[in-house]
Design an enzyme around this catalytic site. Sequence first.
Site, PDB file in Angstrom:
ATOM      1  N   ASP A 178      -0.186   5.048   0.976  1.00 14.63           N
ATOM      2  CA  ASP A 178      -0.428   6.096   1.960  1.00 14.63           C
ATOM      3  C   ASP A 178      -0.425   5.544   3.384  1.00 14.63           C
ATOM      4  O   ASP A 178      -1.119   4.574   3.689  1.00 14.63           O
ATOM      5  CB  ASP A 178      -1.758   6.785   1.666  1.00 14.63           C
ATOM      6  CG  ASP A 178      -1.754   7.414   0.279  1.00 14.63           C
ATOM      7  OD1 ASP A 178      -0.755   8.063  -0.065  1.00 14.63           O
ATOM      8  OD2 ASP A 178      -2.750   7.247  -0.452  1.00 14.63           O
ATOM      9  N   ASP A 207       0.872  -1.168   0.000  1.00 14.35           N
ATOM     10  CA  ASP A 207       0.000   0.000   0.000  1.00 14.35           C
ATOM     11  C   ASP A 207       0.913   1.222   0.000  1.00 14.35           C
ATOM     12  O   ASP A 207       2.109   1.125   0.290  1.00 14.35           O
ATOM     13  CB  ASP A 207      -0.901  -0.038   1.233  1.00 14.35           C
ATOM     14  CG  ASP A 207      -1.786   1.180   1.349  1.00 14.35           C
ATOM     15  OD1 ASP A 207      -2.447   1.520   0.349  1.00 14.35           O
ATOM     16  OD2 ASP A 207      -1.796   1.809   2.426  1.00 14.35           O
ATOM     17  N   ASP A 264      -1.320  -0.407   6.120  1.00 13.46           N
ATOM     18  CA  ASP A 264      -1.611   0.215   7.404  1.00 13.46           C
ATOM     19  C   ASP A 264      -3.081   0.168   7.784  1.00 13.46           C
ATOM     20  O   ASP A 264      -3.436   0.497   8.917  1.00 13.46           O
ATOM     21  CB  ASP A 264      -1.218   1.697   7.349  1.00 13.46           C
ATOM     22  CG  ASP A 264      -2.160   2.487   6.451  1.00 13.46           C
ATOM     23  OD1 ASP A 264      -2.976   3.288   6.960  1.00 13.46           O
ATOM     24  OD2 ASP A 264      -2.119   2.300   5.232  1.00 13.46           O
TER      25      ASP A 264
END
Length: 226
Positions: free
Chosen positions: A9, A7, A183
């Site tokens: 961001d 991922d 995250d």
Amino acid sequence: MNLALFDLDHTLLPLDSDHEWGEFLARTGAVEADSFRQANDAWFAHYQAGTLDPYKYLEFAFGILSGFPRARLDEMHRQFMAEVVQPAILPQAVALVQKHLADGDLVAIVTATNHFVTKPIAEQFGKVHLIAAMPELDAAGNLTGKLLGTPTFGPGKITHTEAWLEQLGHDLSRFERSYFYSDSQNDIPLLERVTHPVATNPNAKLLAHAQARGWPVLDLFDGHAQ
């Protein structure tokens, strides 16, 4: 060869490039600041809560971008990279991606943020593939305001990753080791599909899920694992 998916961001970047792009547009006067910030913050809150409608959000995001000629957009993005993104890229994040590349792994960034915003960012991490929401372009390369295909959000990350791998002659289930670093609880569907999920700088919901599942937790921004 193994597979390493990331991922973007709050995983490789200690910020949300989509939200920060909106902040940049408001700060530089490219859009009407107050009303745009209100909308941008509302969409971001939905993303954090896991209640985002990705189709409606991308309609909003691409609609804004379609109001500028491509040359102007590219000029603004170069400024955005210099002022916002590049100062935020941490060496340990680059090193993690580079380790997988050095090991000969097939590496891709899989992000819900759109391709226009993320392509120059992905290039900062080396020769990686990018799977992102694709804007429709006209013959001159300008954004039309429409989404091409489907969003790369939640379960959509599985759909797009599998389609990308199929084009390369691979199958997700056939890699001896497949990693996904993320995250967010929004990425649990793809995290559940790989052999080596890594909760990376996880938010509270993903941290709880990772601990229940016995997944490793990586605090990348502090440079150590738990």
